[in-house]
Design an enzyme around this catalytic site. Sequence first.
Site, PDB file in Angstrom:
ATOM      1  N   ASP A   8      15.730  -9.301 -44.106  1.00  0.00           N
ATOM      2  CA  ASP A   8      16.718 -10.354 -43.900  1.00  0.00           C
ATOM      3  C   ASP A   8      16.183 -11.603 -44.592  1.00  0.00           C
ATOM      4  O   ASP A   8      15.512 -11.505 -45.610  1.00  0.00           O
ATOM      5  CB  ASP A   8      16.978 -10.582 -42.408  1.00  0.00           C
ATOM      6  CG  ASP A   8      18.367 -11.144 -42.143  1.00  0.00           C
ATOM      7  OD1 ASP A   8      18.545 -12.355 -42.362  1.00  0.00           O
ATOM      8  OD2 ASP A   8      19.267 -10.387 -41.751  1.00  0.00           O
ATOM      9  N   HIS A  43      16.755 -11.457 -48.092  1.00  0.00           N
ATOM     10  CA  HIS A  43      17.969 -12.257 -48.244  1.00  0.00           C
ATOM     11  C   HIS A  43      17.686 -13.670 -48.725  1.00  0.00           C
ATOM     12  O   HIS A  43      18.582 -14.506 -48.735  1.00  0.00           O
ATOM     13  CB  HIS A  43      18.740 -12.308 -46.923  1.00  0.00           C
ATOM     14  CG  HIS A  43      19.302 -10.981 -46.509  1.00  0.00           C
ATOM     15  ND1 HIS A  43      20.120 -10.839 -45.411  1.00  0.00           N
ATOM     16  CD2 HIS A  43      19.159  -9.739 -47.035  1.00  0.00           C
ATOM     17  CE1 HIS A  43      20.455  -9.562 -45.277  1.00  0.00           C
ATOM     18  NE2 HIS A  43      19.878  -8.886 -46.247  1.00  0.00           N
TER      19      HIS A  43
END
Length: 403
Positions: A225, A248
Amino acid sequence: MAKGGVRVLGLCFLSLLHLAAAGSVYDVLRYDAEGDGRTDDTSAFLRAWDDVCADRDNPTLLIPSGATFLIKKLIFQGNCNSRVTVRIDGNIVAPEWFWTDEYVSLMAFHNVNSLTVDGDGEIDGKGKIWWDCFSRKEQKCANRPNIMSFAFCNDLTLRGIALRDSPSKHLTFFASARISMSGLRISAPGDSPNTDGMLIAQCKHVVLSNSAIGLTWLLVAGAGDDCVAVGTNTTNVTVTNVRCGPGHGFSIGSLGGDSSPATVKRVHFLNSTLTNTTVGVRIKTWMSGGTGQVRNVLFKHINFTSVRKPIQIDQYYCPARNCQNKTSSLTIENVQFAHLHGSSSDELATELLCSRYYPCRGIVMRDVHLQWNGVAPAKSACFNVLTSKSYGRVLPSLKCVAG
């Protein structure tokens, strides 16, 4: 006495002063920790902590090298009587079974001020069984634990430790001030779900930087993430010399979930690299409401390599695609993207999607050059940006439309 002898005695005296200043060392092995990687050493760690926290003379809790310690749901509780150092030279592992059904951390610090956590050891969250269970949407792993968390811890220093394969987030910081981090190594597979490198929320005066001697960078070497996420009610954050990928990227948000208030001010991401991430630098707010503001943000001297979307502002964030389109009064102002270079793996390299009712203001692009890995030039999308300026070469160029 010869000068050489005086010098040796002087050095010995300084060494003794240094050891005295460091205070007592509390080795968890002296508290009956096994260190075999199979026996639960949680209670031994807590017994050692009780003595450390009661010590008034700058004590050190030592997790020694050459051993592997199995722990679970370990909470180090303050307030303590002195500055405390936790030295992690050995390895720490989580159980390889579902050891909790609560949203907790493998190792948590609560109300511990003037704390230093350092060392050459590694903490392994053994997250794979949790990721597989979460992907199957099984109820028993709805609340996945983090590896390490800090709450209400002021004057905090983290140096050198390694964290890997967290069931959920690797590091979380909540309601703390004056945090300094350097030389960290955080890793997890890129497809591990929601395994953020670190989340910083309701904190102020935070610095993530390279080590003082300049040999190692703060390293988020792949997470499933956000590598670094800045959450609600956080001010004065500087992130510099960070290497991120996969994952991310660097995020502010998401903010405003459940129509909650959120404020983020004075956040700087500097001198960093992102490789093979889904997003590079972004600000995301929920489309379903929220109040507050994001203000005075700087992304500067950042290089991208095959990042799907290097630059993004998304005020329509709704990952499950089931949000009501409510009017949000969460505003974004004074955001600068400066000296950002590299390549995107998606043709749409820059995306600024601002609120129709509260457009973005004060967006500045300065020397931005993004090239799509495909054959055509990269493209941009820009909606509801009320005021924006460009300086120097900006590719792809922006043609913003105010609502």
